[in-house]
Design a protein around this motif. Structure first.
Motif, PDB file in Angstrom:
ATOM      1  N   MET A 222      40.068  52.593 -21.207  1.00 10.18           N
ATOM      2  CA  MET A 222      41.196  52.813 -22.107  1.00 10.18           C
ATOM      3  C   MET A 222      42.324  53.451 -21.300  1.00 10.18           C
ATOM      4  N   THR A 223      43.499  52.843 -21.359  1.00  9.34           N
ATOM      5  CA  THR A 223      44.622  53.316 -20.562  1.00  9.34           C
ATOM      6  C   THR A 223      45.862  53.461 -21.431  1.00  9.34           C
ATOM      7  N   MET A 224      46.603  54.538 -21.225  1.00 10.58           N
ATOM      8  CA  MET A 224      47.838  54.765 -21.976  1.00 10.58           C
ATOM      9  C   MET A 224      48.796  55.576 -21.117  1.00 10.58           C
ATOM     10  N   ALA A 225      50.074  55.428 -21.397  1.00  6.73           N
ATOM     11  CA  ALA A 225      51.085  56.141 -20.624  1.00  6.73           C
ATOM     12  C   ALA A 225      52.321  56.351 -21.472  1.00  6.73           C
ATOM     13  N   LEU A 226      53.103  57.337 -21.082  1.00  7.21           N
ATOM     14  CA  LEU A 226      54.377  57.635 -21.721  1.00  7.21           C
ATOM     15  C   LEU A 226      55.431  57.583 -20.625  1.00  7.21           C
ATOM     16  N   THR A 227      56.425  56.710 -20.788  1.00  3.97           N
ATOM     17  CA  THR A 227      57.436  56.542 -19.748  1.00  3.97           C
ATOM     18  C   THR A 227      58.836  56.654 -20.328  1.00  3.97           C
ATOM     19  N   ASP A 228      59.771  57.000 -19.456  1.00  2.00           N
ATOM     20  CA  ASP A 228      61.195  56.984 -19.778  1.00  2.00           C
ATOM     21  C   ASP A 228      61.845  56.103 -18.720  1.00  2.00           C
ATOM     22  N   GLY A 229      62.036  54.822 -19.056  1.00  2.00           N
ATOM     23  CA  GLY A 229      62.434  53.871 -18.030  1.00  2.00           C
ATOM     24  C   GLY A 229      61.302  53.757 -17.017  1.00  2.00           C
ATOM     25  N   GLU A 230      61.612  53.924 -15.738  1.00  2.00           N
ATOM     26  CA  GLU A 230      60.585  53.859 -14.705  1.00  2.00           C
ATOM     27  C   GLU A 230      59.973  55.226 -14.406  1.00  2.00           C
TER      28      GLU A 230
ATOM     29  N   THR B 134      43.831  57.748 -18.441  1.00  2.00           N
ATOM     30  CA  THR B 134      42.862  56.655 -18.406  1.00  2.00           C
ATOM     31  C   THR B 134      41.475  57.244 -18.619  1.00  2.00           C
ATOM     32  N   THR B 135      40.732  56.677 -19.560  1.00  2.00           N
ATOM     33  CA  THR B 135      39.383  57.159 -19.839  1.00  2.00           C
ATOM     34  C   THR B 135      38.428  55.979 -19.925  1.00  2.00           C
ATOM     35  N   ASN B 136      37.163  56.234 -19.690  1.00  2.00           N
ATOM     36  CA  ASN B 136      36.127  55.210 -19.808  1.00  2.00           C
ATOM     37  C   ASN B 136      35.503  55.297 -21.193  1.00  2.00           C
ATOM     38  N   ALA B 137      36.158  54.662 -22.148  1.00  2.00           N
ATOM     39  CA  ALA B 137      35.679  54.689 -23.538  1.00  2.00           C
ATOM     40  C   ALA B 137      35.377  53.270 -23.976  1.00  2.00           C
ATOM     41  N   GLU B 138      34.346  52.672 -23.370  1.00  2.00           N
ATOM     42  CA  GLU B 138      34.067  51.259 -23.600  1.00  2.00           C
ATOM     43  C   GLU B 138      33.571  50.978 -25.011  1.00  2.00           C
ATOM     44  N   ARG B 139      32.866  51.924 -25.625  1.00  2.00           N
ATOM     45  CA  ARG B 139      32.218  51.642 -26.903  1.00  2.00           C
ATOM     46  C   ARG B 139      32.772  52.442 -28.075  1.00  2.00           C
TER      47      ARG B 139
END
Length: 250
Positions: free
Chosen positions: A1-9, A16-21
């Protein structure tokens, strides 16, 4: 599981976490913690980009549903990004870094295991080193194919550049299939094990812009590229029943 917060670049926060199930349990708390770690509140967010597949049915469904719900609650637009394009984009970016950097022009092939020798895959072309805007384009659509046969077809294509980079889940059985497909092909064939990153989802959203913007969050749909196994069985059963009824009428 991957997520990010960006302002432009600019990267404000990434996780990032290993939450497969247990995506459904982990996702909302992780989003809340991500936003708070950047010193922001949910209402400070201005848009949502999501990898809409293809890939794991459960992961894609939960991710898209969460993105739609978050965007709807805050009145935000959704950018529906191909998970395969984000995977390919990140793998190419990584391949162009370091002392043994790969050079363009090249084809980039993302691959995710779809079981039974099949892969979720697509084809992209890079005409410059690194994922520069304007030098990155799609050549083949997202699809589920027999991996070895598709890899072989692309490696023997008349318009293929000298280098082809396979990224994603390209170890194990896929590595053996790729070695067989590459035998006799006059090409530099590289494998880059890689996982999709939310930063690359954001990068594709910035690059594609309005072409992938979904103004009504409810219109953002998962792309499974094929029917789920249960759905496929239902379709097959319905077709068999229809044929049986047709025979009875005759």
């Amino acid at each position: 599981m991957t997520m990010a917060l960006t302002d432009g670049e600019t990267v404000l926060a990434e996780r990032t976490t290993n939450a497969e199930r247990n995506h459904s349990v982990k996702l909302l708390p992780e989003i809340d913690e991500l936003v708070r770690s950047a010193g922001l509140r949910p209402r400070d967010v201005r848009a949502v980009a999501v990898g809409c597949g293809p890939g794991s049915y459960t992961g894609v469904r939960i991710g898209v549903t969460m993105a739609k719900t978050f965007a709807w609650a805050l009145g935000l637009p959704v950018y529906a990004v191909s998970s395969l394009e984000a995977l390919a984009f990140g793998g190419w970016r990584d391949a162009c870094a370091g002392t043994n950097a790969v050079r363009a022009p090249a084809w980039i092939v993302p691959a995710l295991d779809a079981r039974r020798g099949q892969a979720y895959t697509a084809l992209f072309s890079a005409d410059a080193d690194g994922p520069a805007a304007g030098a990155w384009r799609r050549v083949g659509a997202d699809a589920v194919t027999m991996f070895r046969e598709q890899a072989e077809a692309w490696l023997r294509a008349a318009d293929r550049p000298g280098t082809v980079v396979f990224v994603g889940e390209v170890d194990g059985g896929f590595a053996d299939m790729l070695d067989a497909a590459a035998a006799g092909a006059n090409a530099v064939v590289l494998r880059r094990p890689w996982s999709m990153s939310a930063l690359d989802v954001a990068a594709i959203a910035r690059q594609r812009g309005e072409t992938i913007r979904v103004r009504d969050p409810h219109d953002a749909l998962p792309n499974y590229a094929q029917l789920a196994e249960a759905e496929a069985k239902l379709v097959a059963a319905s077709a068999a029943e229809a044929r049986e009824k047709a025979r009875e009428r005759n």
